[in-house]
Design an enzyme around this catalytic site. Structure first.
Site, PDB file in Angstrom:
ATOM      1  N   ASP A 136       0.824  -1.209   0.000  1.00 23.57           N
ATOM      2  CA  ASP A 136       0.000   0.000   0.000  1.00 23.57           C
ATOM      3  C   ASP A 136       0.862   1.265   0.000  1.00 23.57           C
ATOM      4  O   ASP A 136       1.974   1.269   0.525  1.00 23.57           O
ATOM      5  CB  ASP A 136      -0.926  -0.020   1.230  1.00 23.57           C
ATOM      6  CG  ASP A 136      -2.100   0.924   1.062  1.00 23.57           C
ATOM      7  OD1 ASP A 136      -2.395   1.324  -0.080  1.00 23.57           O
ATOM      8  OD2 ASP A 136      -2.725   1.269   2.074  1.00 23.57           O
ATOM      9  N   HIS A 145       2.902   3.142  -8.918  1.00 25.32           N
ATOM     10  CA  HIS A 145       2.773   1.711  -9.222  1.00 25.32           C
ATOM     11  C   HIS A 145       4.020   1.228  -9.972  1.00 25.32           C
ATOM     12  O   HIS A 145       4.539   0.148  -9.698  1.00 25.32           O
ATOM     13  CB  HIS A 145       1.511   1.443 -10.045  1.00 25.32           C
ATOM     14  CG  HIS A 145       0.236   1.830  -9.334  1.00 25.32           C
ATOM     15  ND1 HIS A 145       0.007   1.494  -8.016  1.00 25.32           N
ATOM     16  CD2 HIS A 145      -0.860   2.521  -9.739  1.00 25.32           C
ATOM     17  CE1 HIS A 145      -1.189   1.965  -7.651  1.00 25.32           C
ATOM     18  NE2 HIS A 145      -1.724   2.595  -8.675  1.00 25.32           N
ATOM     19  N   LEU A 188      10.686 -20.774  -4.255  1.00 27.58           N
ATOM     20  CA  LEU A 188       9.603 -19.919  -3.749  1.00 27.58           C
ATOM     21  C   LEU A 188       8.355 -20.021  -4.639  1.00 27.58           C
ATOM     22  O   LEU A 188       8.470 -20.015  -5.864  1.00 27.58           O
ATOM     23  CB  LEU A 188      10.096 -18.459  -3.751  1.00 27.58           C
ATOM     24  CG  LEU A 188       9.065 -17.377  -3.426  1.00 27.58           C
ATOM     25  CD1 LEU A 188       8.690 -17.412  -1.950  1.00 27.58           C
ATOM     26  CD2 LEU A 188       9.609 -15.989  -3.793  1.00 27.58           C
TER      27      LEU A 188
HETATM   28  C1  FPP Z   1      -1.766   0.063  -3.495  1.00 24.02           C
HETATM   29  O1  FPP Z   1      -1.333   1.397  -3.445  1.00 24.02           O
HETATM   30  C2  FPP Z   1      -1.247  -0.599  -4.701  1.00 24.02           C
HETATM   31  C3  FPP Z   1      -2.010  -1.170  -5.678  1.00 24.02           C
HETATM   32  C4  FPP Z   1      -3.472  -1.191  -5.658  1.00 24.02           C
HETATM   33  C5  FPP Z   1      -1.396  -1.774  -6.873  1.00 24.02           C
HETATM   34  C6  FPP Z   1      -0.154  -2.538  -6.573  1.00 24.02           C
HETATM   35  C7  FPP Z   1       0.432  -2.990  -7.831  1.00 24.02           C
HETATM   36  C8  FPP Z   1       1.756  -2.988  -8.097  1.00 24.02           C
HETATM   37  C9  FPP Z   1       2.815  -2.554  -7.184  1.00 24.02           C
HETATM   38  C10 FPP Z   1       2.173  -3.559  -9.395  1.00 24.02           C
HETATM   39  C11 FPP Z   1       2.489  -4.982  -9.087  1.00 24.02           C
HETATM   40  C12 FPP Z   1       2.865  -5.739 -10.244  1.00 24.02           C
HETATM   41  C13 FPP Z   1       3.273  -7.024 -10.151  1.00 24.02           C
HETATM   42  C14 FPP Z   1       3.760  -7.694 -11.357  1.00 24.02           C
HETATM   43  C15 FPP Z   1       3.258  -7.787  -8.886  1.00 24.02           C
HETATM   44  P1  FPP Z   1      -2.423   2.539  -3.543  1.00 24.02           P
HETATM   45  O2  FPP Z   1      -2.607   2.866  -4.979  1.00 24.02           O
HETATM   46  O3  FPP Z   1      -3.661   2.104  -2.847  1.00 24.02           O
HETATM   47  O4  FPP Z   1      -1.736   3.727  -2.804  1.00 24.02           O
HETATM   48  P2  FPP Z   1      -2.465   4.829  -1.883  1.00 24.02           P
HETATM   49  O5  FPP Z   1      -3.012   4.105  -0.692  1.00 24.02           O
HETATM   50  O6  FPP Z   1      -1.353   5.758  -1.525  1.00 24.02           O
HETATM   51  O7  FPP Z   1      -3.524   5.472  -2.726  1.00 24.02           O
END
Ligand code: FPP
Length: 249
Positions: free
Chosen positions: A19, A36, A130
């Site tokens: 997050d 992201h 893993l």
């Molecule tokens: C949460 O942060 C993150 C997500 C909803 C997306 C996570 C995805 C990635 C890191 C890409 C992963 C890719 C692979 C291949 C595993 P948020 O957007 O909710 O952040 P915020 O709480 O600050 O709004």
């Protein structure tokens, strides 16, 4: 920190809520998708950290059922990122003996993302190190309803008697399959909640919340710190301290 970790007492299954990507990007004055993109480096470092130690299962909350409600542009950006990353990472996953899996309503993903995902799962399926599971279009309540439907089908067809429905039988229908319940759940970004993640599997997990760190800042040293902290905790599973084996790290 790595030297302080007891390798004979590693969490078998680590789950992560990644997050804070959006807030991290905002702090840099950038669009949410920038966060992201930077989160990918954190994913790679975490996977490598798990491989380095010998952790058996890592499950990442990559896209929740509720995330479909985000602005269309962001959802499309995450799907594109997913397609690109999953494709590019297969050689490294194979090099590190990592088996890729996915849990969630995979049918609801765009066709191109689903294809890339299934191809990559196929290309890594014989790896024995893993198991990296991506939770995609996933929610814990969705999974429990799916299990319930499967069990109901079995009962209806006569393959399973109601009195034979046990916790073990229920667990065997979970999307996480043969993976054990989660030992350690790490959440970055400052919020102290489960957010509909692995509701069944988290029953006795140790929860580790990182208040001052957004996901794009997470590196293997943070993983090692979390594992070290996990090893200092007494896991009683409802028993008393005195009932536990006295082997302490
Ligand atoms: C949460 O942060 C993150 C997500 C909803 C997306 C996570 C995805 C990635 C890191 C890409 C992963 C890719 C692979 C291949 C595993 P948020 O957007 O909710 O952040 P915020 O709480 O600050 O709004």
């Amino acid at each position: 920190m790595k030297e302080n970790i007891n390798l004979s007492n590693l969490p078998k299954h680590i789950a992560v809520i990644m997050d804070g990507n959006g807030r991290w990007a905002k702090k840099q004055g950038a669009m949410r998708i920038f966060g992201h993109h930077h989160g990918i480096k954190s994913v790679k470092d975490t996977v490598e950290g798990c491989v380095e130690l010998g952790v058996k299962y890592l499950t990442l909350y990559t896209f929740s059922t509720e995330n479909w409600n985000r602005p269309k542009l962001e959802v499309e950006g995450i799907m594109q990122l997913l397609i690109k990353t999953i494709g590019e990472e297969v050689p490294d996953l194979n090099k590190n003996n990592v088996r890729l899996k996915a849990i969630g309503d995979i049918e609801s993903l765009p066709k191109s993302a689903r294809k890339k995902l299934l191809d990559s799962i196929e290309l890594t399926k014989t790896n024995t190190g893993l198991t990296l599971t991506l939770a995609l279009s996933y929610s814990g309540k969705w999974e429990i309803v799916e299990v319930t439907k499967k069990i109901a089908q079995q009962v209806k067809s006569g393959a399973l008697a109601i009195e034979n429905i046990t916790e073990e039988v229920f667990s065997s229908f979970l999307a996480t399959g043969e993976a054990p319940d989660v030992d350690l759940m790490i959440r970055t970004g400052g919020d102290h909640r489960i957010s509909n993640y692995l509701l069944w599997q988290l029953a006795y997990a140790e929860l580790y919340f990182m208040d001052d760190l957004y996901w794009p800042e997470f590196r293997r040293q943070h993983l090692f710190e979390a594992i070290y902290e996990y090893q200092q905790r007494e896991r009683r599973f409802g028993k008393t301290s005195e009932q536990l084996p006295s082997v302490k790290v």
